[in-house]
Scaffold this motif. Sequence first.
Motif, mmCIF file in Angstrom:
data_model
loop_
_atom_site.group_PDB
_atom_site.id
_atom_site.type_symbol
_atom_site.label_atom_id
_atom_site.label_comp_id
_atom_site.label_asym_id
_atom_site.label_seq_id
_atom_site.Cartn_x
_atom_site.Cartn_y
_atom_site.Cartn_z
ATOM 1 N N ASP A 31 1.565 10.769 -17.727
ATOM 2 C CA ASP A 31 0.279 10.164 -17.363
ATOM 3 C C ASP A 31 -0.050 10.426 -15.895
ATOM 4 O O ASP A 31 -1.177 10.780 -15.544
ATOM 5 C CB ASP A 31 0.320 8.654 -17.613
ATOM 6 N N ARG A 32 0.940 10.228 -15.027
ATOM 7 C CA ARG A 32 0.707 10.456 -13.597
ATOM 8 C C ARG A 32 0.382 11.915 -13.317
ATOM 9 O O ARG A 32 -0.475 12.231 -12.481
ATOM 10 C CB ARG A 32 1.935 9.993 -12.804
ATOM 11 N N GLU A 33 1.056 12.815 -14.039
ATOM 12 C CA GLU A 33 0.807 14.239 -13.812
ATOM 13 C C GLU A 33 -0.575 14.640 -14.322
ATOM 14 O O GLU A 33 -1.236 15.493 -13.724
ATOM 15 C CB GLU A 33 1.885 15.075 -14.507
ATOM 16 N N ARG A 34 -1.055 14.020 -15.406
ATOM 17 C CA ARG A 34 -2.403 14.318 -15.886
ATOM 18 C C ARG A 34 -3.446 13.922 -14.837
ATOM 19 O O ARG A 34 -4.418 14.639 -14.598
ATOM 20 C CB ARG A 34 -2.670 13.571 -17.198
ATOM 21 N N VAL A 35 -3.241 12.756 -14.234
ATOM 22 C CA VAL A 35 -4.160 12.317 -13.182
ATOM 23 C C VAL A 35 -4.096 13.281 -11.997
ATOM 24 O O VAL A 35 -5.119 13.645 -11.400
ATOM 25 C CB VAL A 35 -3.827 10.880 -12.741
ATOM 26 N N ALA A 36 -2.876 13.721 -11.639
ATOM 27 C CA ALA A 36 -2.725 14.654 -10.526
ATOM 28 C C ALA A 36 -3.463 15.963 -10.805
ATOM 29 O O ALA A 36 -4.083 16.544 -9.899
ATOM 30 C CB ALA A 36 -1.245 14.925 -10.270
ATOM 31 N N GLU A 37 -3.431 16.443 -12.066
ATOM 32 C CA GLU A 37 -4.136 17.677 -12.413
ATOM 33 C C GLU A 37 -5.650 17.495 -12.260
ATOM 34 O O GLU A 37 -6.355 18.386 -11.781
ATOM 35 C CB GLU A 37 -3.798 18.084 -13.851
ATOM 36 N N VAL A 38 -6.163 16.318 -12.682
ATOM 37 C CA VAL A 38 -7.597 16.047 -12.517
ATOM 38 C C VAL A 38 -7.973 16.054 -11.035
ATOM 39 O O VAL A 38 -8.999 16.607 -10.631
ATOM 40 C CB VAL A 38 -7.965 14.698 -13.161
ATOM 41 N N LEU A 39 -7.116 15.463 -10.208
ATOM 42 C CA LEU A 39 -7.394 15.421 -8.772
ATOM 43 C C LEU A 39 -7.356 16.821 -8.161
ATOM 44 O O LEU A 39 -8.174 17.146 -7.297
ATOM 45 C CB LEU A 39 -6.371 14.518 -8.077
ATOM 46 N N ARG A 40 -6.407 17.648 -8.593
ATOM 47 C CA ARG A 40 -6.333 19.020 -8.068
ATOM 48 C C ARG A 40 -7.591 19.804 -8.439
ATOM 49 O O ARG A 40 -8.118 20.576 -7.629
ATOM 50 C CB ARG A 40 -5.082 19.712 -8.600
ATOM 51 N N ASP A 41 -8.061 19.630 -9.684
ATOM 52 C CA ASP A 41 -9.291 20.312 -10.104
ATOM 53 C C ASP A 41 -10.473 19.824 -9.260
ATOM 54 O O ASP A 41 -11.332 20.632 -8.860
ATOM 55 C CB ASP A 41 -9.559 20.046 -11.585
#
Length: 258
Positions: free
Chosen positions: A14-24
């Motif tokens: 879950d945390r990594e999914r949020v991190a991917e959204v932030l990177r995008d």
Amino acid sequence: MTDEAPDLRASDADRERVAEVLRDALAEGRLDMQEFDERLEAAYKARTYGELAPLTRDLPAGAATPAVSLRKDVAPDSGWRGRIVGGDGSSSWAVAILSGFQRKGTWTMPKRFNCFAFWGGGEIDLREADFADGEVEINCVAIMGGVQVIVPPGVEVVVRGIGIMGGFDHREDGVAGEPGAPRVIVTGLAFWGGVGVERKPTRAQLARLKEQRRQERLQRRAERRELRASRRDERRERHASRRDERREDREHRREGWA
């Protein structure tokens, strides 16, 4: 992230999914570097869905992030709850004949996964995977080839494979898992080949470790700067004290001559 269960514990995935959204969002110019750093740090520190949701609520991709399904037989306070999603897996078999295969990244591990390697090799990486059930089985047949199974920390692993002039890696067999974590059973046959099972940290854990080391380096640099500044202040104080002493000596001598 879902707003329906804000108190549920978030998983590394879950945390990594949020991190991917932030990177995008950073790449698209929706966030500046300072906002990105602040939100990314908050994402890796988040413990619940309620802490993760505000980080992407104002981002288009964040609003579209699907809520995970939840199994009722997993403890409510388990960090694995969001990764046991039920349903069917993304892929249930793989074959490598004079070639190779990979199952890695974000995918759903089915209740049973069958793979075959003949003069070839394969990799099954469960670190970022969701699980169709709380207990899954990977059946590996390796003939003059090899299969590598990678599991994240916290997962219970049971190895039941047989090796004939080959071998199964039993180093992770019997290691107790975290509460609510899935159980991974590795079975099959290795003939003149091998099946390896190893435990590696997830990308989120590696990112946190990298960030922790970066913070430690910054802290050490700050301490060194403070130490150098303190030494400079001490030297200045000593020089000032000596100047005052010399000035007083000169004044005393002038008074004596007078």
